[in-house]
Design a protein around this motif. Structure first.
Motif, PDB file in Angstrom:
ATOM      1  N   PHE A   2       0.837  -1.185   0.000  1.00  0.00           N
ATOM      2  CA  PHE A   2       0.000   0.000   0.000  1.00  0.00           C
ATOM      3  C   PHE A   2       0.880   1.244   0.000  1.00  0.00           C
ATOM      4  O   PHE A   2       1.773   1.376   0.827  1.00  0.00           O
ATOM      5  CB  PHE A   2      -0.913   0.011   1.233  1.00  0.00           C
ATOM      6  CG  PHE A   2      -1.788   1.210   1.322  1.00  0.00           C
ATOM      7  CD1 PHE A   2      -2.899   1.332   0.503  1.00  0.00           C
ATOM      8  CD2 PHE A   2      -1.509   2.238   2.205  1.00  0.00           C
ATOM      9  CE1 PHE A   2      -3.720   2.432   0.569  1.00  0.00           C
ATOM     10  CE2 PHE A   2      -2.313   3.336   2.281  1.00  0.00           C
ATOM     11  CZ  PHE A   2      -3.429   3.434   1.459  1.00  0.00           C
ATOM     12  N   LEU A   3       0.636   2.136  -0.927  1.00  0.00           N
ATOM     13  CA  LEU A   3       1.412   3.369  -1.008  1.00  0.00           C
ATOM     14  C   LEU A   3       0.649   4.502  -0.368  1.00  0.00           C
ATOM     15  O   LEU A   3      -0.556   4.650  -0.585  1.00  0.00           O
ATOM     16  CB  LEU A   3       1.698   3.707  -2.475  1.00  0.00           C
ATOM     17  CG  LEU A   3       2.513   2.672  -3.250  1.00  0.00           C
ATOM     18  CD1 LEU A   3       2.603   3.071  -4.706  1.00  0.00           C
ATOM     19  CD2 LEU A   3       3.891   2.540  -2.644  1.00  0.00           C
ATOM     20  N   GLU A   4       1.326   5.285   0.420  1.00  0.00           N
ATOM     21  CA  GLU A   4       0.729   6.480   1.037  1.00  0.00           C
ATOM     22  C   GLU A   4       0.416   7.474  -0.073  1.00  0.00           C
ATOM     23  O   GLU A   4       1.233   7.723  -0.938  1.00  0.00           O
ATOM     24  CB  GLU A   4       1.722   7.084   2.035  1.00  0.00           C
ATOM     25  CG  GLU A   4       1.150   8.186   2.879  1.00  0.00           C
ATOM     26  CD  GLU A   4       0.250   7.670   3.978  1.00  0.00           C
ATOM     27  OE1 GLU A   4      -0.610   8.449   4.417  1.00  0.00           O
ATOM     28  OE2 GLU A   4       0.391   6.512   4.402  1.00  0.00           O
ATOM     29  N   ARG A   5      -0.797   8.020  -0.064  1.00  0.00           N
ATOM     30  CA  ARG A   5      -1.188   8.969  -1.106  1.00  0.00           C
ATOM     31  C   ARG A   5      -1.571  10.298  -0.474  1.00  0.00           C
ATOM     32  O   ARG A   5      -2.060  10.336   0.647  1.00  0.00           O
ATOM     33  CB  ARG A   5      -2.398   8.436  -1.884  1.00  0.00           C
ATOM     34  CG  ARG A   5      -2.103   7.166  -2.605  1.00  0.00           C
ATOM     35  CD  ARG A   5      -3.266   6.710  -3.443  1.00  0.00           C
ATOM     36  NE  ARG A   5      -4.435   6.485  -2.602  1.00  0.00           N
ATOM     37  CZ  ARG A   5      -5.686   6.543  -3.043  1.00  0.00           C
ATOM     38  NH1 ARG A   5      -5.933   6.826  -4.293  1.00  0.00           N
ATOM     39  NH2 ARG A   5      -6.693   6.309  -2.250  1.00  0.00           N
ATOM     40  N   ARG A  36     -19.042   1.243   3.268  1.00  0.00           N
ATOM     41  CA  ARG A  36     -18.118   0.283   2.635  1.00  0.00           C
ATOM     42  C   ARG A  36     -17.594   0.818   1.304  1.00  0.00           C
ATOM     43  O   ARG A  36     -16.440   0.590   0.947  1.00  0.00           O
ATOM     44  CB  ARG A  36     -18.799  -1.067   2.460  1.00  0.00           C
ATOM     45  CG  ARG A  36     -18.910  -1.810   3.765  1.00  0.00           C
ATOM     46  CD  ARG A  36     -19.072  -3.292   3.549  1.00  0.00           C
ATOM     47  NE  ARG A  36     -19.025  -3.965   4.833  1.00  0.00           N
ATOM     48  CZ  ARG A  36     -19.973  -4.779   5.277  1.00  0.00           C
ATOM     49  NH1 ARG A  36     -21.017  -5.042   4.527  1.00  0.00           N
ATOM     50  NH2 ARG A  36     -19.850  -5.350   6.448  1.00  0.00           N
ATOM     51  N   ARG A  37     -18.433   1.498   0.560  1.00  0.00           N
ATOM     52  CA  ARG A  37     -17.985   2.098  -0.702  1.00  0.00           C
ATOM     53  C   ARG A  37     -16.916   3.153  -0.439  1.00  0.00           C
ATOM     54  O   ARG A  37     -15.942   3.268  -1.181  1.00  0.00           O
ATOM     55  CB  ARG A  37     -19.162   2.698  -1.472  1.00  0.00           C
ATOM     56  CG  ARG A  37     -20.073   1.628  -2.076  1.00  0.00           C
ATOM     57  CD  ARG A  37     -21.287   2.230  -2.753  1.00  0.00           C
ATOM     58  NE  ARG A  37     -20.955   3.201  -3.772  1.00  0.00           N
ATOM     59  CZ  ARG A  37     -20.867   2.939  -5.074  1.00  0.00           C
ATOM     60  NH1 ARG A  37     -21.093   1.719  -5.515  1.00  0.00           N
ATOM     61  NH2 ARG A  37     -20.578   3.886  -5.932  1.00  0.00           N
ATOM     62  N   ALA A  41     -12.947   3.128  -1.571  1.00  0.00           N
ATOM     63  CA  ALA A  41     -12.298   4.264  -2.228  1.00  0.00           C
ATOM     64  C   ALA A  41     -11.114   4.789  -1.411  1.00  0.00           C
ATOM     65  O   ALA A  41     -10.557   5.845  -1.725  1.00  0.00           O
ATOM     66  CB  ALA A  41     -13.312   5.380  -2.467  1.00  0.00           C
ATOM     67  N   ARG A  42     -10.766   4.067  -0.347  1.00  0.00           N
ATOM     68  CA  ARG A  42      -9.648   4.415   0.533  1.00  0.00           C
ATOM     69  C   ARG A  42      -9.814   5.753   1.218  1.00  0.00           C
ATOM     70  O   ARG A  42      -8.839   6.470   1.470  1.00  0.00           O
ATOM     71  CB  ARG A  42      -8.320   4.349  -0.215  1.00  0.00           C
ATOM     72  CG  ARG A  42      -7.992   2.959  -0.687  1.00  0.00           C
ATOM     73  CD  ARG A  42      -6.610   2.908  -1.246  1.00  0.00           C
ATOM     74  NE  ARG A  42      -6.332   1.541  -1.686  1.00  0.00           N
ATOM     75  CZ  ARG A  42      -5.476   1.251  -2.623  1.00  0.00           C
ATOM     76  NH1 ARG A  42      -4.791   2.200  -3.212  1.00  0.00           N
ATOM     77  NH2 ARG A  42      -5.274  -0.005  -2.967  1.00  0.00           N
ATOM     78  N   GLY A  86      -9.900  14.283  11.199  1.00  0.00           N
ATOM     79  CA  GLY A  86      -9.176  13.679  10.093  1.00  0.00           C
ATOM     80  C   GLY A  86     -10.013  12.778   9.201  1.00  0.00           C
ATOM     81  O   GLY A  86      -9.521  12.270   8.198  1.00  0.00           O
ATOM     82  N   CYS A  87     -11.268  12.562   9.549  1.00  0.00           N
ATOM     83  CA  CYS A  87     -12.133  11.696   8.732  1.00  0.00           C
ATOM     84  C   CYS A  87     -12.629  12.424   7.493  1.00  0.00           C
ATOM     85  O   CYS A  87     -12.880  13.620   7.523  1.00  0.00           O
ATOM     86  CB  CYS A  87     -13.342  11.229   9.538  1.00  0.00           C
ATOM     87  SG  CYS A  87     -12.923  10.027  10.794  1.00  0.00           S
ATOM     88  N   GLU A  88     -12.772  11.660   6.432  1.00  0.00           N
ATOM     89  CA  GLU A  88     -13.379  12.182   5.213  1.00  0.00           C
ATOM     90  C   GLU A  88     -14.859  11.852   5.160  1.00  0.00           C
ATOM     91  O   GLU A  88     -15.645  12.587   4.564  1.00  0.00           O
ATOM     92  CB  GLU A  88     -12.683  11.585   3.985  1.00  0.00           C
ATOM     93  CG  GLU A  88     -11.232  12.011   3.867  1.00  0.00           C
ATOM     94  CD  GLU A  88     -10.551  11.244   2.766  1.00  0.00           C
ATOM     95  OE1 GLU A  88     -10.537  11.758   1.630  1.00  0.00           O
ATOM     96  OE2 GLU A  88     -10.043  10.133   3.034  1.00  0.00           O
TER      97      GLU A  88
END
Length: 189
Positions: A2-5, A36-37, A41-42, A86-88
């Motif tokens: 997993f790459l940090e984006r 879950r969606r 979508a990370r 920090g949540c989206e």
């Protein structure tokens, strides 16, 4: 691996989505699906539930179909704001069990760019608006009204009929305690 984006581009503006309806209408199922969606979508997500709701699990939001997602139980709406940094995407289940401050918390989160998804009963067993749900529906960007099937005639149901004589507004229950009814059957019960 997993790459940090860099996800800073994902916060153009927040929103409030309300999923409302009667018992057994699929509100929690829809909340879990949307959360879950967002996870797929990370996006950084957190889901909250009222600490009093221990019907299926103390630490998970669980639908009547037994689908579940980890959650954080909280005592009040202020804890949602405190714990969602920090949540989206923030999910809130059984919003009718929260205090009226939940409306301001959701507006504040949306104004900060957070997508807020709320599920809850729009009416109590007496057919009256329940908790902060009416105000949440008023300030929402999107409202989804879901329906159950009437247990007596098979029509679309929007009422949660309590099967006991308990008059308390908040009474945790399941299929043995409530049944969804259409308007006609609810008014002739």
């Amino acid at each position: 691996m997993f790459l940090e984006r860099d996800l800073s581009h994902r916060r153009p503006g927040g929103s409030i989505e309300v999923i409302a309806g009667s018992m057994f209408s699929g509100k929690t199922e829809e909340l879990i699906r949307r959360m879950r969606r967002a996870q797929f979508a990370r996006q950084k997500v957190e889901i909250f539930k009222a600490k009093i709701d221990i019907r299926y699990s103390e630490t998970e939001v669980v639908s009547h179909d037994e689908n579940s997602i980890p959650s954080t139980p909280v005592d009040n709406s202020a804890a949602v704001l405190l714990l969602s940094g920090g949540c989206e995407v923030v999910g809130i289940d059984e919003a009718q069990f929260f205090d009226k401050g939940l409306v301001d918390v959701c507006v504040r989160l949306a104004d900060q760019g957070v997508r807020v998804i709320i599920a809850g009963l729009d009416m109590d067993f007496k057919g009256k608006p329940f908790g902060p749900m009416p105000e949440l529906m008023a300030v929402a960007d999107y409202v989804t009204k879901v329906h159950a099937i009437c247990m007596r005639c098979g029509s679309v149901a929007q009422f949660s009929h309590r099967l006991s004589d308990n008059e308390k507004q908040v009474m945790l229950g399941e299929k043995n305690d409530y049944e969804p009814l259409c308007r006609r059957c609810y008014n002739t019960k």
